[in-house]
Design a protein around this motif. Sequence first.
Motif, PDB file in Angstrom:
ATOM      1  N   ILE A 121      -3.248 -25.374 -26.151  1.00 42.36           N
ATOM      2  CA  ILE A 121      -3.410 -24.143 -26.906  1.00 42.36           C
ATOM      3  C   ILE A 121      -4.859 -23.741 -26.996  1.00 42.36           C
ATOM      4  CG2 ILE A 121      -1.308 -24.217 -28.230  1.00 42.36           C
ATOM      5  CD1 ILE A 121      -2.846 -25.746 -30.371  1.00 42.36           C
ATOM      6  N   ALA A 173      -6.958 -20.328 -28.812  1.00 45.26           N
ATOM      7  CA  ALA A 173      -7.035 -18.958 -29.349  1.00 45.26           C
ATOM      8  C   ALA A 173      -8.499 -18.662 -29.512  1.00 45.26           C
ATOM      9  CB  ALA A 173      -6.322 -18.836 -30.680  1.00 45.26           C
ATOM     10  N   VAL A 224     -11.214 -16.552 -30.487  1.00 43.29           N
ATOM     11  CA  VAL A 224     -11.640 -15.429 -31.298  1.00 43.29           C
ATOM     12  C   VAL A 224     -12.846 -15.869 -32.094  1.00 43.29           C
ATOM     13  CG1 VAL A 224      -9.564 -14.042 -31.603  1.00 43.29           C
ATOM     14  CG2 VAL A 224      -9.782 -16.177 -32.829  1.00 43.29           C
ATOM     15  N   LEU A 253     -12.156 -12.572 -36.351  1.00 45.59           N
ATOM     16  CA  LEU A 253     -11.063 -13.019 -37.199  1.00 45.59           C
ATOM     17  C   LEU A 253     -11.150 -12.456 -38.604  1.00 45.59           C
ATOM     18  CD1 LEU A 253     -10.717 -16.810 -36.420  1.00 45.59           C
ATOM     19  CD2 LEU A 253      -8.910 -15.115 -36.314  1.00 45.59           C
ATOM     20  N   SER A 313      -2.782 -17.410 -19.840  1.00 43.87           N
ATOM     21  CA  SER A 313      -1.668 -16.891 -20.635  1.00 43.87           C
ATOM     22  C   SER A 313      -2.017 -15.515 -21.200  1.00 43.87           C
ATOM     23  CB  SER A 313      -1.299 -17.848 -21.769  1.00 43.87           C
ATOM     24  OG  SER A 313      -0.055 -17.476 -22.346  1.00 43.87           O
ATOM     25  N   VAL A 314      -1.070 -14.955 -21.918  1.00 42.22           N
ATOM     26  CA  VAL A 314      -1.234 -13.650 -22.548  1.00 42.22           C
ATOM     27  C   VAL A 314      -0.832 -13.765 -24.017  1.00 42.22           C
ATOM     28  CG1 VAL A 314      -0.817 -12.370 -20.421  1.00 42.22           C
ATOM     29  CG2 VAL A 314       1.116 -13.000 -21.863  1.00 42.22           C
ATOM     30  N   ALA A 315      -1.281 -12.842 -24.837  1.00 41.70           N
ATOM     31  CA  ALA A 315      -0.921 -12.873 -26.254  1.00 41.70           C
ATOM     32  C   ALA A 315      -1.061 -11.479 -26.857  1.00 41.70           C
ATOM     33  CB  ALA A 315      -1.809 -13.862 -27.011  1.00 41.70           C
ATOM     34  N   HIS A 316      -0.446 -11.338 -28.016  1.00 41.17           N
ATOM     35  CA  HIS A 316      -0.619 -10.119 -28.808  1.00 41.17           C
ATOM     36  C   HIS A 316      -1.035 -10.523 -30.209  1.00 41.17           C
ATOM     37  CE1 HIS A 316      -0.002  -6.531 -31.064  1.00 41.17           C
ATOM     38  NE2 HIS A 316       1.164  -6.867 -31.546  1.00 41.17           N
ATOM     39  N   GLU A 317      -2.142  -9.952 -30.671  1.00 44.88           N
ATOM     40  CA  GLU A 317      -2.573 -10.159 -32.043  1.00 44.88           C
ATOM     41  C   GLU A 317      -2.337  -8.873 -32.823  1.00 44.88           C
ATOM     42  OE1 GLU A 317      -3.334 -12.957 -33.290  1.00 44.88           O
ATOM     43  OE2 GLU A 317      -3.621 -14.095 -31.442  1.00 44.88           O
ATOM     44  N   ARG A 323      -4.035  -9.398 -25.177  1.00 45.24           N
ATOM     45  CA  ARG A 323      -5.125 -10.186 -24.623  1.00 45.24           C
ATOM     46  C   ARG A 323      -4.660 -11.047 -23.459  1.00 45.24           C
ATOM     47  NH1 ARG A 323      -7.548 -13.432 -29.408  1.00 45.24           N
ATOM     48  NH2 ARG A 323      -7.956 -11.295 -30.100  1.00 45.24           N
ATOM     49  N   ALA A 324      -5.579 -11.314 -22.580  1.00 41.75           N
ATOM     50  CA  ALA A 324      -5.311 -12.228 -21.469  1.00 41.75           C
ATOM     51  C   ALA A 324      -6.358 -13.322 -21.514  1.00 41.75           C
ATOM     52  CB  ALA A 324      -5.378 -11.494 -20.142  1.00 41.75           C
ATOM     53  N   CYS A 331     -13.792 -22.645 -36.247  1.00 47.63           N
ATOM     54  CA  CYS A 331     -12.499 -21.968 -36.135  1.00 47.63           C
ATOM     55  C   CYS A 331     -11.581 -22.724 -35.159  1.00 47.63           C
ATOM     56  CB  CYS A 331     -12.752 -20.547 -35.658  1.00 47.63           C
ATOM     57  SG  CYS A 331     -11.326 -19.486 -35.691  1.00 47.63           S
ATOM     58  N   PRO A 363      -9.018 -26.828 -35.760  1.00 46.96           N
ATOM     59  CA  PRO A 363      -7.601 -27.214 -35.888  1.00 46.96           C
ATOM     60  C   PRO A 363      -6.961 -27.603 -34.548  1.00 46.96           C
ATOM     61  CG  PRO A 363      -8.028 -25.207 -37.125  1.00 46.96           C
ATOM     62  CD  PRO A 363      -9.265 -25.486 -36.331  1.00 46.96           C
ATOM     63  N   PHE A 415      -6.816 -23.573 -27.981  1.00 47.92           N
ATOM     64  CA  PHE A 415      -5.538 -23.176 -28.568  1.00 47.92           C
ATOM     65  C   PHE A 415      -4.486 -22.732 -27.550  1.00 47.92           C
ATOM     66  CE2 PHE A 415      -8.191 -22.644 -32.388  1.00 47.92           C
ATOM     67  CZ  PHE A 415      -7.371 -23.203 -33.352  1.00 47.92           C
TER      68      PHE A 415
END
Lengths: 174, 174
Positions: free
Chosen positions: A5, A7, A9, A14, A51-55, A63-64, A158, A161, A169
């Motif tokens: 994982i 992420a 940002v 954030l 990967s891709v994501a949507h926030e 986002r890619a 950030c 975790p 992430f």
Amino acid sequence: MTRFIFAFVSITSLFGAVSYGATPSDQSDAEASTIFGGKLPPDYRDWKLISVAHEEGTLNDLRAILGNDVAITAYRQGKLPFPEGTIIARLAWNYTPSEENDKVFGKPQSFVAGAPKEGVQFMVKDSSKYASTGGWGFTEFIDSKPVPQNALNGCFSCHLPAKASDFVFTHYAP
Amino acid sequence: MTRFIFAFVSITSLFGAVSYGATPSDQSDAEASTIFGGKLPPDYRDWKLISVAHEEGTLNDLRAILGNDVAITAYRQGKLPFPEGTIIARLAWNYTPSEENDKVFGKPQSFVAGAPKEGVQFMVKDSSKYASTGGWGFTEFIDSKPVPQNALNGCFSCHLPAKASDFVFTHYAP
């Protein structure tokens, strides 16, 4: 396949305004980040897709996550920690409804990448150079210019975790 | 930059059960599609990113549109119609909330690529071979096997609204 994982940002993305200084820095906070010699990697847009994501929320983006060859090989082989030279990039675009697509679908349901968000973010693995931040250097370029170091000091905290996956992430999307 | 559009979804994906036969086919509808010799292009996952999207509704996915080098060059140069040999791929994954990311953001807002959707879809430009469908051949692979031709006969009619951009819906995301 082992999946990881990530992420990516910055703390500024954030939470908006934040206090900096939680993370050690080897240069003056007022100076621009010197990762990659302060130059946007010229070929990052050619890197392969992780990967891709949507926030949702204030980010409101699609986002890619792209990776250089070292990153992609590591992901596919399930290598942890990521090897030296791994670079992971986060691109993002405004989350934009597509009237054109919706006409084809016959109802509103399609959201596409609109205007690019101004920042392109990177994390690069160099265990000795960035030993104080888990072996990762964090940087961001806006209009091809590196942001000030103090805008990046919160990145590592950030990412804490995600320690079990080497502070990354994002899962690899097969 | 000139931007084009491409929404690559078979009629079956779009509307569920449909009647086929709207598009000419050069083979029996009962046979599997023979595009790419009926074999999934081995390197498609390495292709460069054209754009990303989110489809709500019954599709409920995050998707990435990748292109071979011919496609990427054409997009970046604003070439229309797309040159012979252009191949565009659509990958999709379940639209999946990320509890892990949400913890970092402090609220539910993050959606990532989950399990891959079973079909990987392609359109390939060969103006003579696929003259009856705008110069594009359409195919889809499920578990690396080509779907029957009759599952693809509606693709072209679905792409007709994008005639001005050579029947391709997707914009290039810079």
